[in-house]
Design a protein around this motif. Structure first.
Motif, mmCIF file in Angstrom:
data_model
loop_
_atom_site.group_PDB
_atom_site.id
_atom_site.type_symbol
_atom_site.label_atom_id
_atom_site.label_comp_id
_atom_site.label_asym_id
_atom_site.label_seq_id
_atom_site.Cartn_x
_atom_site.Cartn_y
_atom_site.Cartn_z
ATOM 1 N N THR A 1 32.576 47.261 20.948
ATOM 2 C CA THR A 1 33.466 48.149 20.200
ATOM 3 C C THR A 1 34.583 48.677 21.089
ATOM 4 O O THR A 1 35.754 48.714 20.689
ATOM 5 N N LEU A 2 34.244 49.088 22.300
ATOM 6 C CA LEU A 2 35.273 49.573 23.217
ATOM 7 C C LEU A 2 36.175 48.437 23.683
ATOM 8 O O LEU A 2 37.365 48.657 23.960
ATOM 9 N N ALA A 3 35.637 47.221 23.798
ATOM 10 C CA ALA A 3 36.486 46.085 24.136
ATOM 11 C C ALA A 3 37.525 45.838 23.037
ATOM 12 O O ALA A 3 38.698 45.566 23.325
ATOM 13 N N LEU A 4 37.093 45.969 21.799
ATOM 14 C CA LEU A 4 38.027 45.818 20.681
ATOM 15 C C LEU A 4 39.056 46.940 20.691
ATOM 16 O O LEU A 4 40.240 46.727 20.410
ATOM 17 N N LEU A 5 38.624 48.152 21.037
ATOM 18 C CA LEU A 5 39.519 49.306 21.062
ATOM 19 C C LEU A 5 40.598 49.151 22.126
ATOM 20 O O LEU A 5 41.752 49.544 21.913
ATOM 21 N N THR A 6 40.239 48.585 23.271
ATOM 22 C CA THR A 6 41.193 48.464 24.379
ATOM 23 C C THR A 6 41.887 47.106 24.427
ATOM 24 O O THR A 6 42.733 46.889 25.304
ATOM 25 N N LEU A 7 41.550 46.204 23.531
ATOM 26 C CA LEU A 7 42.151 44.873 23.529
ATOM 27 C C LEU A 7 43.676 44.906 23.412
ATOM 28 O O LEU A 7 44.361 44.173 24.142
ATOM 29 N N PRO A 8 44.279 45.726 22.532
ATOM 30 C CA PRO A 8 45.749 45.755 22.458
ATOM 31 C C PRO A 8 46.412 46.126 23.774
ATOM 32 O O PRO A 8 47.483 45.606 24.107
#
Length: 568
Positions: A414-421
């Motif tokens: 979830t945090l990887a998705l959050l920081t992906l941009p």
């Protein structure tokens, strides 16, 4: 005068044209921001780390006008000035005409006696303040600190009391505490490591047995043979468990053997088990060097121990471990996906309307509130993907979920998705700064586009990738809201890494420093006791984020120096 005024006006215009006002404004903004950060860190350090210092304990008579007197034994926590009218409106009858009066928050401990650890007192009405050298502070496993005087010690070797000498009694008491602590470590080793490993293997055998029931393709002979093997392993484990249980019972008897008698400042004597005491010390009798040594040890315990007393006592090691391991997993996940997405958008995708729309969407994703990612992670990763994984790989464990429940893996994803941009944007910016002639030179020498990208472009873009990773770590490590939905808990019974195969358990729930700060600061039943731990934990979280970022910055600088010659 007119000429002088004109010269001043021209000079002022030239000063503005040179841009010097903006330089001063920027310098002032940087200075204010730096001072604000330093002030915040100093506040956190003073308010948090002072908690570990062994403060002196005073004994005084406290008597308010029109009320009975009481004897207090406490340590000073903080003081403030309060309006007399405010106290009088609360029912206090004060014999002073001053507009303000000093009051102090003192820690009296003995929660099992008084019902509360802290109390406000008016400094004016503290009489005959004394600092007895034999005043004892005991940090207990439950009920907080005990403040009082040591009277006697009962051990298996006999009874020691004050008649045999205070020094001998204190030495025997310290030796008994060390003995109890050693036994407690053995108990924890057996319960968490040895018995924990047996319980883990028993659970695996239970699931294996359940798998035999669900597998309809097995013949009866094979099923019976495998069931016999399972029964034999269970019997062997049960035998080992009984041996460990007998050892535990003996250890508990030894652990609870010693008792001591302590008196409160009011003279009430209580007989307590030595096993309930973590450490005991006499702050008024300690030298400056002794206090420094005690401070270092207690701070070390704060970093390495597990929390107690609803997280208001003990240490925060599980939260530190959970924070670091989650950030590392997140970094491993987000970096390749972010780099691949950026490479496609910059190097392969046709630069048209659709690509611009994708870039706009990526930039907008960076501004989505983090709690939205938490809800998405809960619904998509846990309830959908996790449930499908359970159906495919862990059907024997159903209806108890394995990956269909919040855990370390889903929190990291979830945090990887959050920081992906953040990683995508930073990597794209790095790719755009690579000179075109380097690409053309590589292609002219016969390299393919993929080889050029892999051997020339990406290595030179690595500093920008590290910049994106630094920003991602800084944001992810401090997030709390999404983690409350996808894996973080108030108290985790064990670390996600242990000696049981597969040794690293991504399905387990874990503790996190950010959530620990929220829980201790806003959900604690003992606010005053939890307040300094909030400051200390917050500073520790800042330090951990800084260390992670500094590591990435050092790697980025190394890569930048390595490929600087190519850029020139």
């Amino acid at each position: 005068m007119t000429t002088l005024h004109k010269n001043e006006t021209d000079g002022l215009r030239a000063w503005f044209k040179r841009g010097e006002p903006m330089i001063w404004i920027n310098a002032s903004a940087v200075t204010v921001s730096t001072l604000a950060v330093i002030g915040l860190l100093v506040l956190l350090a003073v308010r948090g780390f002072s908690h570990f210092w062994p403060a002196d304990v005073f004994v005084a008579e406290y008597q308010l006008p029109g009320e009975g007197s009481a004897v207090l034994m406490a340590e000073r926590v903080e003081s403030e000035s309060v309006a007399i009218e405010q106290l009088r409106s609360a029912g206090f009858k004060l014999d002073t005409e001053d507009p303000f009066i000093e009051r102090e928050l003192v820690k009296i401990g003995n929660r099992d006696v008084y019902g509360s650890d802290f109390r406000w007192v008016l400094t004016r009405y503290l009489k005959e303040v004394d600092y007895p050298v034999d005043a004892v502070v005991m940090e207990r496993r439950e009920w907080g600190n005990f403040y009082g005087f040591l009277k006697a010690l009962n051990t298996g070797d006999g009874r020691t009391d004050l008649s045999q000498g205070d020094a001998e009694l204190w030495q025997a008491f310290q030796h008994s505490i060390e003995r109890a602590e050693t036994i407690h470590e053995d108990i924890e080793r057996i319960e968490k490591k040895d018995i924990g490993a047996i319980n883990y293997r028993l659970e695996k055998l239970r699931l294996k047995e359940r798998g035999l029931e669900l597998d309809t393709d097995l013949s009866d002979t094979v099923r019976q043979q495998r069931q016999m093997e399972i029964d034999a392993e269970i019997a062997e484990l049960d035998a080992k468990y009984e041996v460990l249980q007998r050892e535990l019972r003996e250890l508990y008897q030894q652990w609870n053997r010693d008792t001591f008698i302590a008196a409160t400042v009011a003279g009430d004597e209580r007989e307590l088990r030595v096993s309930t005491v973590v450490k005991a010390f006499r702050p008024n009798a300690m030298s400056g060097f002794d206090k420094v040594v005690f401070y270092v040890k207690k701070f070390g315990d704060f970093l390495t121990d597990e929390p107690r007393e609803a997280n208001t006592e003990g240490g925060i090691f599980p939260a530190i471990f959970g924070t670091v391991i989650m950030v590392l997993i997140m970094s491993v996940l987000v970096t390749p996906f972010g780099v691949v997405a950026a490479v496609y958008l910059r190097e392969y995708a046709k630069q048209g309307v659709m690509t611009r729309i994708v870039r706009i969407a990526v930039n907008n994703l960076a501004g989505v509130p983090s709690i939205v990612y938490g809800v998405f992670g809960l619904g998509f990763f846990i309830y959908f993907i996790g449930a499908e994984i359970d159906q495919a790989l862990f059907a024997e464990a159903l209806p108890s979920p394995t990956f269909g429940t919040p855990g370390l893996l889903w929190a990291s994803v979830t945090l990887a998705l959050l920081t992906l941009p953040v990683v995508i944007v930073a990597t794209e910016e790095g790719l755009s700064r690579i000179p075109r002639n380097l690409r053309e030179g590589s292609l002219a020498l016969g390299a393919t586009k993929a080889e050029t990208l892999w051997r020339v472009v990406l290595p030179m873009t690595s500093p920008a990738m590290m910049t994106g990773l630094i920003l991602a770590v800084a944001r992810a490590a401090g997030e709390v809201a999404p983690l409350m939905l996808v894996g973080v808990v108030k108290l985790a019974p064990s670390l996600p890494v242990d000696g049981n195969f597969p040794y690293f358990h991504l399905d387990q729930k874990f503790m996190h420093l950010g959530f620990h700060i929220y829980d201790v600061g806003f959900q604690s039943p003992n606010v005053e006791a939890a307040r300094p731990l909030v400051y200390a934990t917050a500073l520790l979280l800042v330090v951990i984020i800084a260390l992670l970022n500094l590591s990435a910055v050092a790697l980025r600088n190394h890569l930048r120096e390595k490929y600087k010659s190519l850029e020139m």
